[in-house]
Design a protein around this motif. Sequence first.
Motif, PDB file in Angstrom:
ATOM      1  N   ASN A   1       3.285  38.319   5.789  1.00 25.28           N
ATOM      2  CA  ASN A   1       2.696  37.205   5.033  1.00 25.28           C
ATOM      3  C   ASN A   1       1.931  36.337   6.022  1.00 25.28           C
ATOM      4  O   ASN A   1       2.520  35.541   6.752  1.00 25.28           O
ATOM      5  CB  ASN A   1       3.814  36.398   4.351  1.00 25.28           C
TER       6      ASN A   1
ATOM      7  N   LYS B   1       0.040  33.926   5.449  1.00 21.13           N
ATOM      8  CA  LYS B   1      -0.144  32.544   4.980  1.00 21.13           C
ATOM      9  C   LYS B   1      -1.616  32.135   5.165  1.00 21.13           C
ATOM     10  O   LYS B   1      -2.491  32.985   5.045  1.00 21.13           O
ATOM     11  CB  LYS B   1       0.816  31.592   5.693  1.00 21.13           C
TER      12      LYS B   1
ATOM     13  N   HIS C   1       6.367  32.272  -3.646  1.00 18.87           N
ATOM     14  CA  HIS C   1       6.799  31.900  -2.290  1.00 18.87           C
ATOM     15  C   HIS C   1       7.260  30.437  -2.304  1.00 18.87           C
ATOM     16  O   HIS C   1       6.691  29.604  -3.026  1.00 18.87           O
ATOM     17  CB  HIS C   1       5.637  32.092  -1.310  1.00 18.87           C
TER      18      HIS C   1
ATOM     19  N   GLU D   1       6.766  28.093  -0.353  1.00 21.11           N
ATOM     20  CA  GLU D   1       5.713  27.113  -0.051  1.00 21.11           C
ATOM     21  C   GLU D   1       4.885  26.815  -1.299  1.00 21.11           C
ATOM     22  O   GLU D   1       4.458  25.675  -1.516  1.00 21.11           O
ATOM     23  CB  GLU D   1       4.831  27.626   1.103  1.00 21.11           C
TER      24      GLU D   1
ATOM     25  N   GLU E   1      14.385  34.843   0.496  1.00 23.14           N
ATOM     26  CA  GLU E   1      13.942  34.014   1.610  1.00 23.14           C
ATOM     27  C   GLU E   1      14.613  32.645   1.543  1.00 23.14           C
ATOM     28  O   GLU E   1      14.109  31.732   0.852  1.00 23.14           O
ATOM     29  CB  GLU E   1      12.425  33.820   1.538  1.00 23.14           C
TER      30      GLU E   1
ATOM     31  N   ALA F   1      15.476  28.980   6.392  1.00 19.67           N
ATOM     32  CA  ALA F   1      15.249  29.946   7.473  1.00 19.67           C
ATOM     33  C   ALA F   1      13.772  30.263   7.669  1.00 19.67           C
ATOM     34  O   ALA F   1      13.405  30.981   8.593  1.00 19.67           O
ATOM     35  CB  ALA F   1      16.013  31.235   7.177  1.00 19.67           C
TER      36      ALA F   1
ATOM     37  N   ILE G   1       7.554  38.955   6.397  1.00 17.28           N
ATOM     38  CA  ILE G   1       7.480  38.385   7.732  1.00 17.28           C
ATOM     39  C   ILE G   1       6.352  37.375   7.816  1.00 17.28           C
ATOM     40  O   ILE G   1       5.198  37.728   7.525  1.00 17.28           O
ATOM     41  CB  ILE G   1       7.179  39.506   8.770  1.00 17.28           C
ATOM     42  N   GLY G   2       6.646  36.170   8.226  1.00 16.94           N
ATOM     43  CA  GLY G   2       5.608  35.170   8.434  1.00 16.94           C
ATOM     44  C   GLY G   2       5.114  35.206   9.873  1.00 16.94           C
ATOM     45  O   GLY G   2       4.283  36.029  10.252  1.00 16.94           O
TER      46      GLY G   2
HETATM   47  C1  PEP Z   1       7.584  33.681   5.039  1.00 21.87           C
HETATM   48  O1  PEP Z   1       6.822  32.735   5.018  1.00 21.87           O
HETATM   49  O2  PEP Z   1       7.612  34.452   4.063  1.00 21.87           O
HETATM   50  C2  PEP Z   1       8.438  33.848   6.209  1.00 21.87           C
HETATM   51  C3  PEP Z   1       9.475  34.610   6.114  1.00 21.87           C
HETATM   52  O3  PEP Z   1       8.070  33.155   7.344  1.00 21.87           O
HETATM   53  P1  PEP Z   1       8.758  33.278   8.813  1.00 21.87           P
HETATM   54  O4  PEP Z   1       8.959  34.756   9.082  1.00 21.87           O
HETATM   55  O5  PEP Z   1       7.782  32.657   9.729  1.00 21.87           O
HETATM   56  O6  PEP Z   1      10.052  32.553   8.729  1.00 21.87           O
END
Ligand code: PEP
Length: 257
Positions: free
Chosen positions: A10, A12, A101, A103, A173, A177, A239-240
């Motif tokens: 991800n 973003k 998500h 956010e 998620e 975290a 994964i961000g």
């Molecule tokens: C996300 O935004 O979906 C995420 C998991 O971010 P990060 O891996 O940076 O915690």
Amino acid sequence: MARMPMMAGNWKMNNTISEAVVLTQEIANQYEKKEWDEAVEIVLCTPFVDLKPAKTVLDFDKVKIEVAAQNVYWEPSGAYTGEISVPMIKEIGCAYSIIGHSERRELFGETDETVNKKVKALVAEDLGAIVCVGESLAVREDGSTIEFVTAQVRAAFAGLDADEVAQCVVAYEPIWAIGTGRTATPEQADEVCAAIRATVAEIADEATAEDMRVLYGGSMNPGNVDALLAMENIDGGLIGGASLKAESFVQLIKACL
Ligand code: PEP
């Protein structure tokens, strides 16, 4: 049949078109056809403007990496200034869109109801939703995580039949975290992912639940990925931060092999 793990990056609101092309090319350059083709589904969830350029790189290199949006609107077209529809991302070749998500829920007014409308719009066009669910720190601390997260799952899939639910992926998620460097322990994450799977069995059926990929997301990185993927109910990652560098994202992909 064992579930094929998914590693979804991800991005973003990161990467201009030129940066996206470089990052996509760096990942594609490391693609190992024999090892990766049948072992892992890789997805790049890019900003809208990067979707087509990233897809062009991936198609040119003939690598099995999907592109996905990070959000869509539920109407197919019309007077919705600033929105992007499912047919628009479908024509680019997107396989999925992230929906719900945290956010978007926290900053842009996404609700369980709009999540459900977006999931329905995607599956109606034969695309998949990567549905994000997860609790705040306050919810975790008051002991109602399972109740909260499973309610989000029920709401996201309300009114869908089992075949439609089967087109989707759920990403657990925990909000506390995400982007914090603080990861759920493998046991904490697995407990919630198991509850998500059990909920899918109730609202769809056992086979759909058994086949559904449930991802973990929240500061997953090359140092903690093995322990998380070792858990029975965790089938990959959303994964961000660690998806923004080819080196770390490829390490996460390799952890799925
Ligand atoms: C996300 O935004 O979906 C995420 C998991 O971010 P990060 O891996 O940076 O915690």
